[in-house]
Write a protein that holds these residues in place. Structure first.
Motif, PDB file in Angstrom:
ATOM      1  N   ILE A  94      -5.839 -11.880  85.679  1.00 55.40           N
ATOM      2  CA  ILE A  94      -6.570 -10.745  85.936  1.00 55.40           C
ATOM      3  C   ILE A  94      -8.124 -11.109  85.876  1.00 55.40           C
ATOM      4  N   THR A  95      -8.586 -11.734  85.008  1.00 54.38           N
ATOM      5  CA  THR A  95     -10.080 -12.082  84.815  1.00 54.38           C
ATOM      6  C   THR A  95     -10.260 -13.055  86.068  1.00 54.38           C
ATOM      7  N   PHE A  96      -9.571 -13.993  86.465  1.00 53.52           N
ATOM      8  CA  PHE A  96      -9.956 -14.731  87.510  1.00 53.52           C
ATOM      9  C   PHE A  96     -10.139 -14.072  88.900  1.00 53.52           C
ATOM     10  N   ALA A  99     -14.325 -11.063  92.821  1.00 52.90           N
ATOM     11  CA  ALA A  99     -15.077  -9.867  93.453  1.00 52.90           C
ATOM     12  C   ALA A  99     -16.332  -9.534  92.769  1.00 52.90           C
ATOM     13  N   LEU A 100     -16.457 -10.025  91.434  1.00 51.23           N
ATOM     14  CA  LEU A 100     -17.742 -10.000  90.664  1.00 51.23           C
ATOM     15  C   LEU A 100     -18.595 -11.145  90.470  1.00 51.23           C
ATOM     16  N   GLY A 101     -18.248 -12.170  90.683  1.00 52.69           N
ATOM     17  CA  GLY A 101     -18.903 -13.407  90.238  1.00 52.69           C
ATOM     18  C   GLY A 101     -18.481 -14.175  89.188  1.00 52.69           C
ATOM     19  N   ARG A 127     -20.137  -3.705  88.957  1.00 48.74           N
ATOM     20  CA  ARG A 127     -19.918  -3.876  87.653  1.00 48.74           C
ATOM     21  C   ARG A 127     -18.578  -4.383  87.060  1.00 48.74           C
ATOM     22  N   GLN A 128     -17.569  -3.763  87.610  1.00 51.89           N
ATOM     23  CA  GLN A 128     -16.443  -3.819  86.955  1.00 51.89           C
ATOM     24  C   GLN A 128     -15.365  -3.913  88.320  1.00 51.89           C
ATOM     25  N   ALA A 129     -14.085  -4.330  87.932  1.00 55.38           N
ATOM     26  CA  ALA A 129     -12.912  -4.511  88.914  1.00 55.38           C
ATOM     27  C   ALA A 129     -11.673  -4.120  88.242  1.00 55.38           C
ATOM     28  N   VAL A 130     -10.747  -3.359  88.815  1.00 54.88           N
ATOM     29  CA  VAL A 130      -9.592  -3.142  88.314  1.00 54.88           C
ATOM     30  C   VAL A 130      -8.562  -4.019  88.992  1.00 54.88           C
ATOM     31  N   CYS A 131      -7.741  -4.735  88.373  1.00 53.06           N
ATOM     32  CA  CYS A 131      -6.875  -5.593  88.844  1.00 53.06           C
ATOM     33  C   CYS A 131      -5.200  -5.271  88.617  1.00 53.06           C
ATOM     34  N   ARG A 132      -4.429  -5.703  89.132  1.00 50.84           N
ATOM     35  CA  ARG A 132      -3.008  -5.575  88.830  1.00 50.84           C
ATOM     36  C   ARG A 132      -2.468  -7.016  88.573  1.00 50.84           C
ATOM     37  N   CYS A 133      -1.595  -7.182  87.687  1.00 53.63           N
ATOM     38  CA  CYS A 133      -0.651  -8.491  87.982  1.00 53.63           C
ATOM     39  C   CYS A 133       0.675  -8.398  87.601  1.00 53.63           C
ATOM     40  N   LEU A 191     -15.113  -6.901  83.403  1.00 59.23           N
ATOM     41  CA  LEU A 191     -16.558  -6.538  83.592  1.00 59.23           C
ATOM     42  C   LEU A 191     -17.340  -7.805  83.899  1.00 59.23           C
ATOM     43  N   THR A 192     -18.625  -7.327  84.268  1.00 60.25           N
ATOM     44  CA  THR A 192     -19.624  -8.689  84.529  1.00 60.25           C
ATOM     45  C   THR A 192     -20.270  -8.759  82.993  1.00 60.25           C
ATOM     46  N   ALA A 193     -20.370  -9.863  82.880  1.00 61.87           N
ATOM     47  CA  ALA A 193     -20.906 -10.277  81.473  1.00 61.87           C
ATOM     48  C   ALA A 193     -22.184 -10.925  81.359  1.00 61.87           C
ATOM     49  N   GLY A 194     -23.052 -10.800  82.446  1.00 63.59           N
ATOM     50  CA  GLY A 194     -24.408 -11.370  82.667  1.00 63.59           C
ATOM     51  C   GLY A 194     -24.352 -12.513  83.108  1.00 63.59           C
TER      52      GLY A 194
END
Length: 140
Positions: free
Chosen positions: A65-67, A72-74, A107-113, A135-138
């Protein structure tokens, strides 16, 4: 972990996580708002009944999910939270976690796995489903 990064670079990020190395996790796809993470099922990853431990499934869902969210977010992202539903015991040869971004903002993405296990012939069986927020973390 952005769309500009390739699979090889994403795998280097995964390899920088000691726990991922311990499990032998690998990325087999990365980009286009999706990621696929795989773990070979070994005896030391099983629970008392011989099935893959639920913690390994949760790890795979979290990281996939994070990858996916990172596409999408960087590259500077963290899991904001996720839930997982186990639908059948995970017994097989390989765990495959396929994650996709279902909604991405700034700043956020919703993901399904969807998590599958393969048998010796390569046939897949769904064993769990998860959903999470990345979530973006800076700055990385």
């Amino acid at each position: 972990m952005s769309a500009e990064l390739d699979l090889g670079t994403a795998q280097k990020v995964l390899d920088s996580q000691p726990f991922s190395r311990l499990l032998g996790a690998r990325l087999t796809a990365f980009g286009d708002r999706a990621a696929v993470l795989e773990v070979d099922i070994r005896d030391d990853l099983r629970q008392q009944n011989g099935h893959l431990h639920g913690g390994v499934l949760a790890y795979a869902a979290d990281n996939a999910i994070t990858f996916a969210g990172g596409t999408a977010l960087g590259p500077a992202v963290l899991t904001g939270g996720f839930s997982i539903q186990y639908v059948r015991p995970a017994a097989g040869v390989t765990l495959i976690a396929r994650a996709v971004v279902v909604h991405g903002g700034r700043r956020q993405a919703v993901c399904r796995c969807d998590l599958y296990v393969t048998d010796e012939t390569g046939a897949e069986a769904l064993c769990a489903v998860a959903q999470g927020t990345v979530l973006t973390a800076g700055a990385p």
